[in-house]
Scaffold this active site. Structure first.
Site, PDB file in Angstrom:
ATOM      1  CG  LEU A  66      -2.176  -0.842   0.908  1.00 40.91           C
ATOM      2  CD1 LEU A  66      -2.999  -0.950   2.169  1.00 40.91           C
ATOM      3  CD2 LEU A  66      -3.149   0.020  -0.239  1.00 40.91           C
ATOM      4  N   GLY A  97       4.162   1.666  -0.883  1.00 40.79           N
ATOM      5  CA  GLY A  97       4.987   1.859  -2.088  1.00 40.79           C
ATOM      6  C   GLY A  97       3.950   1.987  -3.573  1.00 40.79           C
ATOM      7  NE  ARG A 124      -4.323  -5.768  16.322  1.00 47.87           N
ATOM      8  CZ  ARG A 124      -4.183  -5.557  15.115  1.00 47.87           C
ATOM      9  NH1 ARG A 124      -2.730  -5.029  14.566  1.00 47.87           N
ATOM     10  NH2 ARG A 124      -5.223  -5.489  14.053  1.00 47.87           N
TER      11      ARG A 124
END
Lengths: 248, 640
Positions: free
Chosen positions: B45, B47, B332
């Site tokens: 995404l 690059g 997380r």
């Protein structure tokens, strides 16, 4: 499990290839098919042989880089499953498995099971996009799209570009792949503006790349990991004919 | 010598900084843009969006990826969604709140102005993606739908079934190919970058290997952008793709780019557990499942009943118990650590007792199966394919797995590394997520860097390069780089030892996961450093790589990547060892509160560690970028 493998070995596009037989004695049912090939490769390397080259990357069924013919079926016996998501529990102790690359004139062999599928990129480059530059976009909610419309476009957009449709087709046609992108974009108001130029350009590119024509055997959908519908091909043909008629 | 480094941030109040920057940044006129060349390595995404955007502006872009097509970059595998402060739900969201959630989620270890900019640009990304035809989830009336993700109390996550990364990537991939068709992008698929070439102190090119032929190529440009993703694969078992690697950023590091906070790795709480020694990767189950799934373990560690037969009173919904206000949606790092705690207590489930349950039975009763199928159908299907188990009937078994690199190349506000002319975007850099990334902020950062930030900041750099001629690839710097790259590959081939690169990688990964994973101690890290050094020495003499360098050779590719991991792994341990505090994903057992939560030390460790290569992997120099909070006062991060 004991497994016998007959794997297509070919040095490069210009060389002759042949099946070579290998035996694995300790295959776990929980291994993925590619992990089974990893096991074989470690064994081959230690014996001083060249490992079997095959394409793969994400190993979770989404990148589309893996894909081989397993007993003559693209991605193997499980329906709607990529090679990396196929597990050895789909085979039995003592099975012989034939492994070959995806074969098509437009997919030259790189080595062994690796093929060059850049022809698929060329088809997208010919028109598989909405012509919007960064910065031109309007406020997102100013383009309402019904739930059904978005879901239907998504069904086509889900294609992972693996090339199983081409490998499964007796004509090596890329109609399912090409039509999925046309169908995704033409069903959305953002993409519909360019449908007629897009369809002509992409279909022409498909021919130039050396893919065959579709004769509606529908084998492609059967082997497609994403179950992309052949109805997309009908839509592509409809849009193509419409574009040609309007042009005239 | 260790030094304090600064990353100048634009003047003005937080909310005006980015606008101030854009108003004052230098521009390049359209007729000069076509004289300038940009190399972008990586087509995920970050690059692809950067390459497309810069090509649209008129620059000449060379885009590289090691995969066989740019569409396969690992952004494709992101499932859950992308955050944006649109406040479509009218539930109190704002740019400021999103910024604050991200900063707090990162345990106040990110650069304030960068994090604010991420939130500020988020809304434009949704607009851009919709315009490209990304089929986000919709309400029946046609408007965009949102859901909630870990670490926040609003619904700001946009999603495209469980394939948000795939759809966003196809959007930027198509934009990239559109520019290829227009002749503004030259695409080099199946090319791996093996070195950055620096001429007169500026990054002017790369050495790449054509993976189909083995040929070493030189490519020159006016600037080089690395968008090569994260390096969680260093742990061997991870949610990353097999090819994901640290080589591009590590080789840039060895050419002078600082590595920042390399030990901050996100261990994702909801991956599938390891099933045996043959395992090559761990598959992620999207965190979005925690919206409706409840996490629990049996209270009795000797429990033998099937999950469905265990009554409520014999279950411990430990996240709901410990973090009542966030419950199953705790961030997380906290969720993973809590799972590890239960597994270490012997309460893990499954044959290897290495997992916890993620249970949908209540949600299925509440909403009916169809609703759950519509929300997560593809994840349930995937779960069944891999495990053979129907999660509509019995709970999923999940376990933590290495996932995202918060650390990466140090970059300034303009996303430029410490090497002039060398930029790093997306997961390859370090800046926005602090010590822990919130769910659905990863796709966002990659896109925002590529579409909306780099096009301004890179132009600011290029404005001073318009009189610089095309880079000459016969320059001695290219010769030297090429020679070193070739020599290194030959040394791998000459070693003719007994162990494959994969076997070394497994050993390294296990060492790192045990001692520099969810829980770190001084003793463990020191031991790991010693073991890694030994392994690295063994790698030099006992590596077995078949074939030659002048052909397709996957094993040779791996050998290079593992060789870089061997050095990076040590730096990760050194980084974790010097940080004598706990923050976000970095949890040092010695630094915890009485309740077992991370204990930050703002007085001594409120900085980003930017490591400098010295020529010896064991003695890097620590540079510190102090984190200055102008607007927010760091607080104790609580999700209770």
């Amino acid at each position: 499990m004991k497994i016998t493998l007959k794997i297509w070995r070919q040095r490069d596009a210009g060389s002759k290839g042949a099946f070579k037989e290998y035996h694995l004695d300790d295959v776990s049912r929980d291994m993925s098919f590619l992990e089974m090939l990893d096991t074989l490769n470690i064994k081959l390397i230690k014996q001083g042989e060249l490992p079997v080259e095959f394409d793969h990357d994400c190993r979770e069924g989404i990148c589309g880089q893996c894909g081989v013919m397993i007993n003559g079926i693209a991605h193997g016996p499980l329906k709607n499953t990529t090679t990396c998501q196929l597990h050895m529990r789909s085979f039995k102790d003592g099975d012989t498995i034939y492994v070959e690359p995806f074969k098509a004139a437009a997919f030259p062999i790189v080595r062994d099971l690796k093929v060059n599928r850049s022809a698929l990129d060329h088809i997208i480059a010919a028109g598989g996009y909405v012509s919007v530059d960064t910065g031109q976009a309007p406020e997102a909610n100013s383009i309402p799209i019904t739930f059904e419309q978005a879901e239907s476009a998504f069904d086509a957009a889900a294609c992972i570009g693996c090339g199983a449709c081409v490998a499964s087709c007796k004509n090596s046609s890329a109609a399912l792949f090409t039509s999925a992108k046309i169908s995704h974009l033409s069903q959305l108001p953002q993409g519909d503006k360019e449908t007629s130029t897009r369809v002509v350009s992409m279909v022409n590119e498909m021919e130039e790349e050396g893919f065959g024509f579709c004769t509606n055997t529908e084998a492609c959908q059967v082997e497609c990991p994403e179950d992309i519908s052949v109805l997309n091909i009908a839509r592509m043909n409809y849009e193509y004919n419409k574009a040609r008629l309007v042009k005239k | 010598m260790s030094k304090t480094i600064k990353a100048p941030v634009p003047e003005g109040p937080l909310v005006e900084k980015w606008n101030n920057y854009k108003s004052n940044a230098k521009l390049v006129s359209p007729n000069n843009r076509k004289k300038l060349e940009v190399i972008i390595v990586g087509t995920g995404l970050a690059g692809a969006s950067a390459a497309a955007s810069l090509a649209e502006m008129g620059y000449n872009v060379k885009s590289f990826c090691f995969q066989d097509s740019p569409r396969r970059a690992h952004s494709v595998a992101a499932q859950g969604g992308v955050n944006a402060a649109k406040n479509y739900k009218n539930d109190g969201d704002s740019v400021y709140r999103m910024f604050y959630d991200t900063l707090k989620g990162g345990d106040f270890r990110s650069r304030e102005a960068n994090t604010y900019r991420l939130a500020e640009c988020s809304a434009s990304l949704i607009d851009q993606a919709v315009a490209q035809g990304v089929p986000f989830g919709r309400e029946y009336g046609g408007y965009l739908r949102n859901r909630s993700f870990g670490g926040v109390q609003v619904s700001r996550t946009f999603y495209a079934r469980g394939q948000t990364g795939q759809q966003l990537l196809l959007g930027s991939y198509q934009a990239l190919l559109r520019q290829q068709h227009a002749g503004k992008v030259k695409l080099y698929a199946r090319h791996e970058m093996l070195d950055v070439v620096i001429i007169d102190g500026k990054a002017r090119g790369i050495i790449a290997r054509n993976l189909d032929t083995g040929k070493i190529e030189r490519h020159g440009a006016h600037t080089v952008v690395l968008a090569t993703g994260g390096f969680g694969k260093i742990y061997y078992l991870s949610t990353l793709a097999m090819g994901c690697n640290a080589s591009a950023i590590w080789r840039a590091h060895k050419k002078g780019a600082y590595m920042a906070n390399p030990s901050w790795t996100q261990i994702h709480p909801t991956s599938l557990p390891q099933s045996g020694e043959h395992q090559s990767k761990l598959t992620l189950m999207s965190e979005s499942l925690r919206n409706d799934g409840r996490i629990w373990v049996p209270i009795d560690k000797n429990e033998t009943r099937l999950p469905g037969e265990i009554p409520e009173e014999d279950r411990d919904y430990y996240l709901e118990r410990k973090y009542p206000s966030f419950g199953n949606l705790a961030p997380r790092d906290i969720s993973s650590r809590a799972a590890k705690e239960q597994i270490d207590l012997g309460k893990g489930v499954g044959p290897l007792k290495n997992a916890v349950y993620l249970d949908f039975s209540r949600a299925i009763k509440e909403y009916e199966k169809d609703v759950i199928a519509e929300r997560y159908g593809n994840l349930f299907t995937m779960y069944k394919k891999i495990t053979g188990i129907d999660a509509y009937k019995e709970p999923m078994k999940i376990s933590p797995a290495a996932h995202f690199s918060m650390g990466g190349l140090w970059v300034d506000y303009e996303l430029m590394t410490s090497v002039p002319g060398l930029f790093a975007i997306g997961e390859a850099n370090f800046s926005d997520h602090g010590a822990n990334r919130l769910g659905a902020n990863s796709l966002l950062q990659a896109c925002v860097d590529g579409y909306f930030i780099l096009p301004y900041t890179l132009q600011n750099f290029l404005a001073d390069q318009i009189n610089i001629p095309k880079t000459d690839v016969n320059h001695p710097a290219f010769e030297e780089s090429e020679r070193l790259v070739k020599d290194q590959m030959q040394s791998f081939l000459n070693s003719k030892g007994k162990k494959t690169a994969e076997e070394f990688h497994k050993e390294l990964g296990k060492e790192l996961y045990d001692k520099c994973g969810l829980l770190r101690t001084k003793e463990g890290l020191e031991k790991a450093i010693e073991n890694i050094k030994n392994l690295r020495e063994e790698y030099k003499v006992n590596l077995l790589v078949p074939g030659t360098a002048e052909e397709v050779n996957s094993e040779l590719e791996k050998a290079g990547r593992v060789s870089d991991y061997m050095e990076l792994a040590e730096l990760m341990c050194i980084d974790a060892l010097q940080r004598e505090e706990s923050c976000g994903a970095h949890f040092r057992a010695e630094y915890q509160t009485k309740e077992g939560e991370a204990k930050r030390d703002d007085e001594n460790f409120c900085y980003s560690a930017a490591w400098e290569w010295t020529g010896n992997a064991s003695s890097p120099v620590l540079n510190k970028e102090p984190l200055v909070f102008e607007t927010v006062k760091p607080s104790v991060r609580s999700y209770k």
